[in-house]
Design a protein around this motif. Sequence first.
Motif, short mmCIF file in Angstrom:
data_model
loop_
_atom_site.label_atom_id
_atom_site.label_comp_id
_atom_site.label_asym_id
_atom_site.label_seq_id
_atom_site.Cartn_x
_atom_site.Cartn_y
_atom_site.Cartn_z
N TYR A 180 129.15 34.34 105.56
CA TYR A 180 129.30 34.38 107.01
C TYR A 180 130.44 33.45 107.44
O TYR A 180 130.75 32.46 106.77
CB TYR A 180 128.00 33.96 107.69
CG TYR A 180 126.83 34.85 107.38
CD1 TYR A 180 126.41 35.84 108.26
CD2 TYR A 180 126.13 34.72 106.17
CE1 TYR A 180 125.33 36.67 107.97
CE2 TYR A 180 125.04 35.54 105.86
CZ TYR A 180 124.66 36.51 106.76
OH TYR A 180 123.59 37.32 106.46
N ASP A 181 131.03 33.77 108.60
CA ASP A 181 132.06 32.87 109.14
C ASP A 181 131.40 31.82 110.02
O ASP A 181 130.17 31.75 110.14
CB ASP A 181 133.14 33.65 109.88
CG ASP A 181 132.62 34.39 111.11
OD1 ASP A 181 131.49 34.08 111.56
OD2 ASP A 181 133.32 35.28 111.62
N THR A 182 132.21 30.99 110.66
CA THR A 182 131.67 29.87 111.44
C THR A 182 130.91 30.32 112.68
O THR A 182 130.12 29.56 113.23
CB THR A 182 132.82 28.94 111.87
OG1 THR A 182 133.82 29.71 112.56
CG2 THR A 182 133.45 28.26 110.67
N THR A 183 131.15 31.57 113.13
CA THR A 183 130.44 32.07 114.31
C THR A 183 129.19 32.87 113.94
O THR A 183 128.51 33.38 114.81
CB THR A 183 131.37 32.96 115.16
OG1 THR A 183 131.80 34.08 114.37
CG2 THR A 183 132.58 32.17 115.62
N GLY A 184 128.90 33.00 112.64
CA GLY A 184 127.71 33.70 112.20
C GLY A 184 127.90 35.16 111.88
O GLY A 184 126.93 35.86 111.58
#
Length: 305
Positions: free
Chosen positions: A132-136
């Motif tokens: 996942y990226d930092t924003t979910g």
Amino acid sequence: MKIQIVFLAFVVCSAFGQEPRVFTTEDFDLLGQVKSCLVITDYGKEAFEFDRKGLLTKVTTIYSDTDYDISYYKYSRGLLKEKRLENYREDSLDRQTSLAHVYSIDTLLNKVVKESVYSYQREFLDQFQYKYDTTGNLIAVIRTTNEGIDDTQITYDTLRGEITKTINVNGITEHSLRTAEKEVKGQLLRVELEKKYLKGEPYKATESFKDTLGRTLREINFDYDEEKSGFAKSGEVSYIYEEQGFLKTKIQKTNNSEKKQEYIYQFDGHEPSNWIKMIITPDNQYTTRRITYYKDDPPETDGEG
């Protein structure tokens, strides 16, 4: 209405597996402190059990008195930690087809979920890594089997307020979803254009219009026309809801036909109320739900339908 009828596909058929998901009573159109829900149709039965927080803990799909499947879900701090799929034939556990899915989560940097799949004969079958990226947002799924590795990359592009999610498996596009918000006749709608690809070539598409409650109001279906090198409309479906938010009417149209279905409900006496019988006309298909509630949420109701 999120789920109109029984037999959910908990193991979603997709190229990159099913992203770990937590199911709750809300996903089954169930209100209040529901303990269990037995769903009966003219073609089978399925029983759902929930904990006091509304998390799904067990699903039993019944084919006959001696043939059935049981799925168990275990959680840690509200996150899925283990899923077991047990298949019983002639009242005996089939170890060859029964599976255990074990999940672990690493949040040291960006979130990574690892799913390991084993047979009940203790054979390793699959491993999935969901990144996942930092924003979910899910951005990658790496599947490892005894036969090799599949690499799924998921990208998100934003242009003029529209977000396009594209799924590529081993470098080949398999799916895309474009999402935007538009005002239609004074109503704010979420518009989703989903395209499916076969060997990297487009072959089907669906444009959906949803209200602010997430209910689908209209779907337009398309088939890819190779001669015209574009999508051609193949039909559409309209949905109308009654006051309590349940589906009331479904109208399917194609170039040559139109089919209209009406949904009729019977509700239990619980507060909040749940439906315990649904009839779809003119086909006279029926679904009956027997619902029990936790005792500290009176009154306890067993809707026979």
